[in-house]
Design a protein around this motif. Structure first.
Motif, PDB file in Angstrom:
ATOM      1  N   ASN A   2      -9.230   9.886  -2.275  1.00 41.93           N
ATOM      2  CA  ASN A   2     -10.090  10.234  -1.137  1.00 41.93           C
ATOM      3  C   ASN A   2     -10.414  11.723  -1.193  1.00 41.93           C
ATOM      4  O   ASN A   2      -9.507  12.560  -1.269  1.00 41.93           O
ATOM      5  CB  ASN A   2      -9.388   9.914   0.188  1.00 41.93           C
TER       6      ASN A   2
ATOM      7  N   ASN B 182      -4.218  11.029  -0.867  1.00 38.31           N
ATOM      8  CA  ASN B 182      -4.789  11.566   0.367  1.00 38.31           C
ATOM      9  C   ASN B 182      -4.582  13.055   0.485  1.00 38.31           C
ATOM     10  O   ASN B 182      -3.828  13.667  -0.270  1.00 38.31           O
ATOM     11  CB  ASN B 182      -4.121  10.896   1.579  1.00 38.31           C
TER      12      ASN B 182
ATOM     13  N   CYS C  16      -6.931   2.324   6.795  1.00 33.70           N
ATOM     14  CA  CYS C  16      -5.591   2.463   6.221  1.00 33.70           C
ATOM     15  C   CYS C  16      -4.571   1.577   6.927  1.00 33.70           C
ATOM     16  O   CYS C  16      -3.476   1.347   6.412  1.00 33.70           O
ATOM     17  CB  CYS C  16      -5.136   3.919   6.247  1.00 33.70           C
ATOM     18  N   ASN C  17      -4.938   1.071   8.119  1.00 31.47           N
ATOM     19  CA  ASN C  17      -4.027   0.213   8.888  1.00 31.47           C
ATOM     20  C   ASN C  17      -4.484  -1.235   8.942  1.00 31.47           C
ATOM     21  O   ASN C  17      -3.696  -2.114   9.281  1.00 31.47           O
ATOM     22  CB  ASN C  17      -3.911   0.727  10.336  1.00 31.47           C
TER      23      ASN C  17
ATOM     24  N   GLN D  39     -15.838   3.407   8.259  1.00 25.59           N
ATOM     25  CA  GLN D  39     -14.584   3.827   8.864  1.00 25.59           C
ATOM     26  C   GLN D  39     -14.755   3.892  10.375  1.00 25.59           C
ATOM     27  O   GLN D  39     -15.777   4.371  10.876  1.00 25.59           O
ATOM     28  CB  GLN D  39     -14.181   5.209   8.334  1.00 25.59           C
TER      29      GLN D  39
ATOM     30  N   PHE E 135       0.571   5.391   0.223  1.00 25.78           N
ATOM     31  CA  PHE E 135      -0.291   6.530   0.530  1.00 25.78           C
ATOM     32  C   PHE E 135       0.458   7.805   0.177  1.00 25.78           C
ATOM     33  O   PHE E 135       1.487   8.113   0.794  1.00 25.78           O
ATOM     34  CB  PHE E 135      -0.681   6.531   2.012  1.00 25.78           C
TER      35      PHE E 135
ATOM     36  N   ASN F 267       0.831  -1.204   0.000  1.00 22.97           N
ATOM     37  CA  ASN F 267       0.000   0.000   0.000  1.00 22.97           C
ATOM     38  C   ASN F 267       0.868   1.256   0.000  1.00 22.97           C
ATOM     39  O   ASN F 267       1.736   1.406   0.859  1.00 22.97           O
ATOM     40  CB  ASN F 267      -0.907   0.044   1.233  1.00 22.97           C
TER      41      ASN F 267
ATOM     42  N   THR G 296      -3.090   5.270  -2.796  1.00 24.50           N
ATOM     43  CA  THR G 296      -4.175   6.117  -2.304  1.00 24.50           C
ATOM     44  C   THR G 296      -3.717   7.557  -2.287  1.00 24.50           C
ATOM     45  O   THR G 296      -2.666   7.884  -1.723  1.00 24.50           O
ATOM     46  CB  THR G 296      -4.608   5.691  -0.889  1.00 24.50           C
TER      47      THR G 296
ATOM     48  N   ASN H 165       2.768  -0.764   4.565  1.00 30.46           N
ATOM     49  CA  ASN H 165       2.536   0.621   4.150  1.00 30.46           C
ATOM     50  C   ASN H 165       3.799   1.413   3.840  1.00 30.46           C
ATOM     51  O   ASN H 165       4.829   1.241   4.493  1.00 30.46           O
ATOM     52  CB  ASN H 165       1.775   1.379   5.242  1.00 30.46           C
TER      53      ASN H 165
END
Length: 408
Positions: free
Chosen positions: A154, A127, A386-387, A252, A78, A76, A125, A332
């Motif tokens: 997002n 952000n 996200c985690n 969420q 971000f 992932n 992603t 991540n």
């Protein structure tokens, strides 16, 4: 060393790691036979190949977590394009952060190229803050060449006009997630801290839907719903509404403000002072049971069955989240608006992509130390999307669903 790895998975693990080179070398020859059509389907020609590669990487990440060895890459990415935001949400501190000179367009493009070449496949992603505040966002996305990345944007939806919606549909973005916390205008705007936030979010969803239909695009439109005391009871209705609008919904979990440093959830019972925390446990059980039923009936809830159950338990007892290992140290790569890298949104910086390659950062002393800190962390935010690490059972079920869809 290998005996430690074998011990994680038992005899199947021993066989798997012995066969690893052959699996990789002959991956392009893997196929599935459908007895009904009497056809062999080459996995590299259908999307389930990505699922298999992802499962292999997940096992590598779990082995890395258990042994402390670097046996896999992240899955992932971000990219926090900016901390600037036009909203003032109650449960977010990003908009409060001091603003500095952000990465230039070229710097972001170079960083994205470095990351995609190193990682090979996975998720990206975009952000914020509000990432659409960056006028060069589509130029950055355009330079992501590898089609094996699933790109999510997002957004709060406030500035997604018809023109912006068309630009999103025409880009390489696979999914847009619009934050919509309630179908009640007053509730949504209370939580979001911005007048007219509700109407703008609904307008964004409509603009994206129309642009998608016009272009015959496969863009996924989803709404992100933060589960709070204020909206808990209406979430099943929101799921039904999402289905009627042909959009997906992702739940969420409520959490402490981002950018708070790692602390001990067991000692700092922050939720007791949180105004938005649902306190009626019977209502929590009732609502999440309804959500699970809707999920089983194929309503468009993107959370896995395992995560829905974990979220229910989290709202009943936040410390229950600590039973699940936090895998962000292996999964991540988070890049802030200035090029600095960390593994956890609350963690320390472990490198700077303006000065270093990700391959160098991924094996450095600082990142090894940070992984140990994460393993010993007592924060419950591992439940946040996200985690969150999807369980093996849910991954296999997703794989089987995709395989059935591809070869039927």
């Amino acid at each position: 060393m290998l005996n430690n790895i074998y011990g994680i998975f038992g005899d199947p693990g021993r066989i798997f790691f012995k066969l690893w080179p052959g699996i990789i070398d002959n991956f392009h020859n893997l196929s599935i036979y459908n007895p009904k059509t009497k056809v062999n389907y080459n996995l590299m020609k259908v999307n389930i190949a990505k699922s298999i590669k992802n499962l292999i990487r997940v096992y590598g990440q779990k082995a890395s977590y258990k042994t402390g060895l670097v046996l896999s890459r992240a899955s992932n990415i971000f990219l926090t394009l900016t901390y600037r935001c036009n909203f003032r949400c109650e449960n977010c501190a990003i908009w409060k952060l001091p603003k500095k000179k952000e990465l230039t367009t070229k710097e972001w493009i170079d960083i994205a190229k470095n990351l995609e070449e190193w990682m090979g496949f996975g998720t990206i992603t975009l952000n914020g803050g509000e990432p659409l505040i960056r006028k060069d966002i589509f130029e950055i996305v355009k330079k992501i060449k590898n089609p094996n990345f699933y790109i999510t944007l997002n957004s709060n939806g406030y500035i997604i006009s018809e023109k912006t919606a068309n630009a999103i549909v025409s880009s390489k973005i696979n999914e847009v997630k619009i934050s919509l916390y309630s179908l009640n205008k007053k509730t949504h705007e209370k939580l979001r801290g911005m007048p007219d936030a509700f109407n703008r979010a609904i307008s964004a969803i409509d603009n994206l839907s129309q642009a998608r239909e016009k272009a015959k695009s496969k863009l996924v439109i989803s709404i992100g719903v933060l589960v709070t005391y204020e909206n808990l009871k209406e979430i099943p209705k929101m799921i039904e509404w999402a289905k009627s609008k042909n959009v997906s919904l992702i739940l969420q979990s409520l959490d402490e403000e981002f950018e708070i440093q790692q602390i001990d959830t067991q000692k700092n019972k922050w939720w007791k002072n949180c105004r938005s925390w649902p306190r009626d446990k019977k209502e929590v059980v009732k609502v999440f049971s309804e959500i699970s039923v809707l999920k089983r009936r194929n309503y468009p809830v993107l959370n896995s069955p395992g995560q829905i159950e974990d979220m229910k338990n989290y709202y009943l007892n936040p410390n229950s989240a600590l039973k699940t290992p936090c895998m962000v140290g292996e999964q991540n790569v988070i890049v802030d608006p200035y090029g600095k890298v960390r593994l956890c949104f609350r963690g320390s910086f472990v490198g700077d992509l303006k000065k270093q390659e990700i391959s160098e950062i991924w094996k450095c002393k600082e990142i090894k130390r940070e992984r140990e800190i994460i393993k010993n962390c007592k924060l419950a935010c591992r439940i946040v999307n996200c985690n969150y690490s999807v369980g093996l059972k849910d991954r296999v079920m997703n794989f089987l669903k995709r395989a059935k869809h591809e070869i039927k």
